[in-house]
Design a protein around this motif. Structure first.
Motif, mmCIF file in Angstrom:
data_model
loop_
_atom_site.group_PDB
_atom_site.id
_atom_site.type_symbol
_atom_site.label_atom_id
_atom_site.label_comp_id
_atom_site.label_asym_id
_atom_site.label_seq_id
_atom_site.Cartn_x
_atom_site.Cartn_y
_atom_site.Cartn_z
ATOM 1 N N UNK A 180 52.094 -69.818 -21.471
ATOM 2 C CA UNK A 180 53.167 -68.878 -21.120
ATOM 3 C C UNK A 180 54.504 -69.311 -21.696
ATOM 4 N N UNK A 181 54.716 -70.612 -21.816
ATOM 5 C CA UNK A 181 55.949 -71.134 -22.422
ATOM 6 C C UNK A 181 55.816 -71.119 -23.945
ATOM 7 N N UNK A 182 54.720 -71.645 -24.450
ATOM 8 C CA UNK A 182 54.569 -71.745 -25.916
ATOM 9 C C UNK A 182 54.616 -70.369 -26.576
ATOM 10 N N UNK A 183 53.915 -69.394 -25.986
ATOM 11 C CA UNK A 183 53.861 -68.059 -26.602
ATOM 12 C C UNK A 183 55.214 -67.350 -26.561
ATOM 13 N N UNK A 184 56.121 -67.822 -25.720
ATOM 14 C CA UNK A 184 57.446 -67.200 -25.658
ATOM 15 C C UNK A 184 58.354 -67.713 -26.770
ATOM 16 N N UNK A 185 57.883 -68.688 -27.528
ATOM 17 C CA UNK A 185 58.702 -69.325 -28.552
ATOM 18 C C UNK A 185 58.257 -68.874 -29.949
ATOM 19 N N UNK A 186 59.172 -68.964 -30.939
ATOM 20 C CA UNK A 186 58.782 -68.592 -32.293
ATOM 21 C C UNK A 186 57.537 -69.368 -32.724
ATOM 22 N N UNK A 187 56.667 -68.688 -33.470
ATOM 23 C CA UNK A 187 55.491 -69.374 -34.005
ATOM 24 C C UNK A 187 54.573 -69.883 -32.891
ATOM 25 N N UNK A 188 54.577 -69.200 -31.747
ATOM 26 C CA UNK A 188 53.774 -69.628 -30.587
ATOM 27 C C UNK A 188 54.001 -71.087 -30.208
ATOM 28 N N UNK A 189 55.246 -71.511 -30.395
ATOM 29 C CA UNK A 189 55.602 -72.852 -29.932
ATOM 30 C C UNK A 189 55.128 -73.975 -30.818
ATOM 31 N N UNK A 190 54.661 -73.646 -32.024
ATOM 32 C CA UNK A 190 54.184 -74.706 -32.924
ATOM 33 C C UNK A 190 55.299 -75.727 -33.150
ATOM 34 N N UNK A 191 54.977 -76.987 -33.070
ATOM 35 C CA UNK A 191 55.944 -78.041 -33.332
ATOM 36 C C UNK A 191 56.758 -78.460 -32.111
ATOM 37 N N UNK A 192 56.620 -77.764 -30.985
ATOM 38 C CA UNK A 192 57.346 -78.187 -29.779
ATOM 39 C C UNK A 192 56.656 -79.420 -29.197
ATOM 40 N N UNK A 193 57.399 -80.523 -29.052
ATOM 41 C CA UNK A 193 56.758 -81.719 -28.495
ATOM 42 C C UNK A 193 56.341 -81.502 -27.043
ATOM 43 N N UNK A 237 41.691 -69.931 -10.552
ATOM 44 C CA UNK A 237 41.148 -69.612 -11.865
ATOM 45 C C UNK A 237 41.246 -68.123 -12.181
ATOM 46 N N UNK A 238 41.894 -67.341 -11.309
ATOM 47 C CA UNK A 238 41.882 -65.900 -11.539
ATOM 48 C C UNK A 238 42.908 -65.478 -12.585
ATOM 49 N N UNK A 239 43.813 -66.369 -12.981
ATOM 50 C CA UNK A 239 44.714 -66.079 -14.088
ATOM 51 C C UNK A 239 44.379 -67.011 -15.234
ATOM 52 N N UNK A 240 45.198 -66.976 -16.285
ATOM 53 C CA UNK A 240 44.799 -67.724 -17.466
ATOM 54 C C UNK A 240 45.441 -69.103 -17.518
ATOM 55 N N UNK A 241 44.629 -70.095 -17.389
ATOM 56 C CA UNK A 241 45.100 -71.468 -17.510
ATOM 57 C C UNK A 241 44.515 -72.100 -18.767
ATOM 58 N N UNK A 242 45.177 -73.130 -19.245
ATOM 59 C CA UNK A 242 44.677 -73.803 -20.432
ATOM 60 C C UNK A 242 45.067 -75.282 -20.346
ATOM 61 N N UNK A 243 44.295 -76.081 -21.009
ATOM 62 C CA UNK A 243 44.648 -77.499 -21.106
ATOM 63 C C UNK A 243 44.953 -77.814 -22.568
ATOM 64 N N UNK A 244 46.231 -78.023 -22.838
ATOM 65 C CA UNK A 244 46.629 -78.377 -24.196
ATOM 66 C C UNK A 244 47.112 -79.822 -24.159
ATOM 67 N N UNK A 245 46.558 -80.684 -24.995
ATOM 68 C CA UNK A 245 46.941 -82.097 -24.944
ATOM 69 C C UNK A 245 48.424 -82.281 -25.268
ATOM 70 N N UNK A 246 48.977 -83.370 -24.764
ATOM 71 C CA UNK A 246 50.356 -83.706 -25.106
ATOM 72 C C UNK A 246 50.426 -84.125 -26.574
ATOM 73 N N UNK A 247 51.598 -83.947 -27.184
ATOM 74 C CA UNK A 247 51.783 -84.500 -28.528
ATOM 75 C C UNK A 247 52.169 -85.972 -28.423
ATOM 76 N N UNK A 248 52.692 -86.364 -27.260
ATOM 77 C CA UNK A 248 53.046 -87.765 -27.050
ATOM 78 C C UNK A 248 52.687 -88.175 -25.632
ATOM 79 N N UNK A 249 51.751 -89.113 -25.506
ATOM 80 C CA UNK A 249 51.499 -89.700 -24.190
ATOM 81 C C UNK A 249 52.301 -90.985 -24.094
ATOM 82 N N UNK A 250 52.939 -91.204 -22.961
ATOM 83 C CA UNK A 250 53.765 -92.401 -22.784
ATOM 84 C C UNK A 250 52.892 -93.645 -22.910
#
Ligand code: ZN
Length: 634
Positions: A180-193, A237-250
């Protein structure tokens, strides 16, 4: 239905249904007297939390799903409002807590610096200003809620770019709405850390997966999923959830990450509320982000739906470490659920009270254990001191003192209390039959139970009646009286979880189990070793008399594993192939997962060498878990 409206309704659906159900008894005189005594205690909490929960409210969605300013939305009158309509079938402290929770919408935490959207979902979305945009902390359970939160934020604060996303921990109500956050950004949030605590991905995907089905069934009790007669209940689970890995894990226990010119200080808190978790401090705003380590209720050290035990001692120590680091300068503390707390003294008070709450529960449990007390004795003996008990954020709205104490016992000693009879107990049905016979038959047992019920001894009535129902599950009189006993216990509960648990039990005693379509599909993102660990836990190994070695190759991801069937157990070696396999199976990872989830059959997408019927005989013994097994009866 309009998507936004359904989001609004969601928040009110979570405020439990307290409307009286026709199949449940009226609150008894004992229940009313108990609840009356609680109302007086609640009075002493004052209006501070209510004021904080409403502070900075900017706007939200109206009934038509339109964004409107706060003053155009219906508002609760004032703090005292909760007193005007307390239903008799709910603990007034829990009722008050629901009332305090505040409206749904966008809130200003610090003007022009930090904003939060709360109440569109069980989780909140926080926006923290950086040099040229905002960092988003946590993204709720679903894409729709996160998108609606971002829309609210842009409507009132402006269309600022998202410079990074932080997941505070590995629970779905904090990461699953990411799209929901990524898709609101240009390029579907590509490159957002995306920044997350260490082992985020493996924890998010691995926690609870082996035991997921029974946990899910028990969760329908914990969350009261089926309590509303008119609804199917709220499902995560009745709405759309997803698991997208972090680009940086501490990588460090304590670590500062500069994002778009602003420092974010992380203090990782693993194996507390979540396996992978972090607290965040933003020095520029003197603002502390709590993850779920601090919330406005006692949390679970063991969640009744079932999970691994959380360590109250470690939890307490992390809170102290945060206090030692930032306690002197912090000015505001905000959570991922509920309202913030402002002012250095108030923030310190909240964090200290929660630190000492978990420390006390841990230490007192061990204190009693040192005196030879068993878990149920400790659960009944332990009391919070007044200084902790009278603080609203320490009340048992979610976690429960007695249950948490038992969990800390289990952390050190396991489930066995050391008493010989309990080292090898009878089944509940065997025990129930013997009890009923010893007491002189079912009718006599019911007479004893009825007397207990009439005297307000609901725990004892339920203890006895549960034995009768496990011995004679078709006895409708026993079921009804047990349901009534559970209902009275539920009406008196301050803990929402305990309330739901009792009421769910009462409902299933009288109405049966409400079954829905189940799916056994496993997540294609599971690592191949974990995948076959889960498969092993669904394998009816008792029914096969073969030894087989299978090489499995996922042609698209390159993952491989050896699966070994020997002595009726299904082992696996990830990243290793046998040089003498009986069978070699190759396919895409998704097809492999589908096959072992039993959602597809062997077909031409699978390349197989060796005896296919041997492979089929293994597949035939992989069974779908029972997602609706009985709980209140055998
Ligand atoms: Zn949470």
């Amino acid at each position: 239905m309009n998507k936004k409206i359904s989001l609004l309704l969601l928040s009110s659906a979570l405020v439990m249904s307290v409307s009286a159900q026709s199949y449940l008894p009226a609150p008894s005189l004992y229940t009313k007297a108990h609840n009356d005594s609680i109302a007086q205690i609640v009075e002493s909490f004052g209006s501070e939390d209510f004021v904080n929960a409403n502070r900075g409210f900017i706007g939200g969605y109206d009934k038509e799903g339109k964004i409107v300013k706060a003053n155009k939305l219906p508002k609760e009158k004032d703090w005292n409002y909760w007193k005007t309509k307390i239903p008799e079938n709910i603990n007034p402290s829990l009722w008050h807590y629901i009332h305090v929770n505040g409206p749904a919408g966008l809130f200003e935490v610090l003007p022009d610096q930090i904003y939060q959207v709360r109440g569109l979902d069980i989780g909140s979305v926080t926006f923290v200003k950086t040099n040229t945009g905002y960092v988003v902390i946590d993204v709720t359970t679903n894409e729709e809620a996160a998108a609606a939160a971002y829309q609210l934020f842009t409507h009132f604060v402006g269309k600022h770019p998202v410079k990074a996303v932080i997941y505070t921990h590995s629970h779905g109500d904090h990461y699953a709405g990411i799209q929901g956050i990524l898709k609101s950004q240009p390029d579907n949030g590509a490159g957002i850390p995306i920044i997350a605590p260490s082992k985020f991905f493996e924890s998010a995907i691995g926690e609870n997966v082996i035991a997921g089905a029974p946990m899910g069934r028990r969760a329908t009790y914990q969350f009261g999923t089926f309590l509303n007669d008119d609804a199917d209940g709220y499902s995560l689970t009745s709405r759309h959830g997803d698991l997208i890995p972090a680009t940086q894990e501490l990588t460090e226990d304590e670590q500062t990450v500069k994002i778009d010119g602003v420092d974010f200080d992380f203090l990782q808190t693993p194996n507390t509320e979540a396996v992978s978790a972090t607290i965040v401090y933003i020095p520029k705003y003197k603002a502390l982000c709590q993850a779920d380590e601090v919330i406005h209720t006692m949390h679970n050290l063991l969640t009744p739906r079932g999970a691994k035990i959380r360590d109250g001692l470690a939890w307490s120590k992390y809170l102290d470490r945060a206090l030692a680091k930032w306690g002197k300068e912090v000015q505001v503390s905000f959570g991922q659920h509920q309202w913030p707390v402002w002012g250095n003294d108030k923030v310190n008070e909240l964090w200290e009270k929660q630190r000492d709450l978990y420390r006390y529960i841990h230490d007192q449990t061990l204190y009693f254990a040192n005196q030879g007390y068993t878990p149920s004795e400790i659960a009944n003996a332990i009391k919070l001191p007044k200084s902790l008990q009278d603080y609203m954020a320490n009340r048992e709205y979610y976690g429960k003192l007695s249950f948490n104490a038992r969990s800390q016992y289990q952390l050190y000693f396991g489930f066995f209390d050391g008493v010989p009879v309990n080292i090898d107990p009878l089944t509940p049905t065997e025990e129930g039959k013997e009890w009923v016979e010893a007491i002189g038959g079912v009718e006599q047992a019911l007479t004893v139970a009825q007397k207990a019920y009439d005297n307000g001894k609901y725990r004892w009535a339920a203890t006895l009646l549960n034995k009768v129902v496990f011995a004679y599950p078709n006895h409708s009189g026993a079921r009804k009286l047990l349901a009534d006993s559970y209902a009275q216990l539920g009406y008196q509960e301050e803990s929402q979880i305990f309330r739901y648990y009792y009421l769910a039990g009462a409902k299933e005693l009288l109405k049966g189990v409400k079954k829905k379509e189940t799916k056994s599909q496993l997540n294609p993102k599971l690592g191949i070793g974990l995948l076959f660990d889960v498969v092993g836990s669904r394998f009816n190994g008792d029914k096969i008399d073969k030894s087989l070695t299978i090489n499995v190759k996922a042609i698209d991801t390159g993952e491989v594993a050896t699966v070994i069937l020997k002595n009726n157990a299904l082992s696996n070696r990830p990243n290793v192939l046998s040089d003498q396999p009986d069978i070699v199976l190759s396919a895409s990872k998704k097809d492999i997962v589908d096959l072992f989830s039993r959602n597809t059959k062997l077909n031409d997408r699978f390349t197989i060498s060796g005896n296919q019927s041997d492979l089929q005989s293994i597949l035939d013994l992989i069974e779908t878990p029972d997602y609706y097994f009985n709980i209140i009866e055998p």
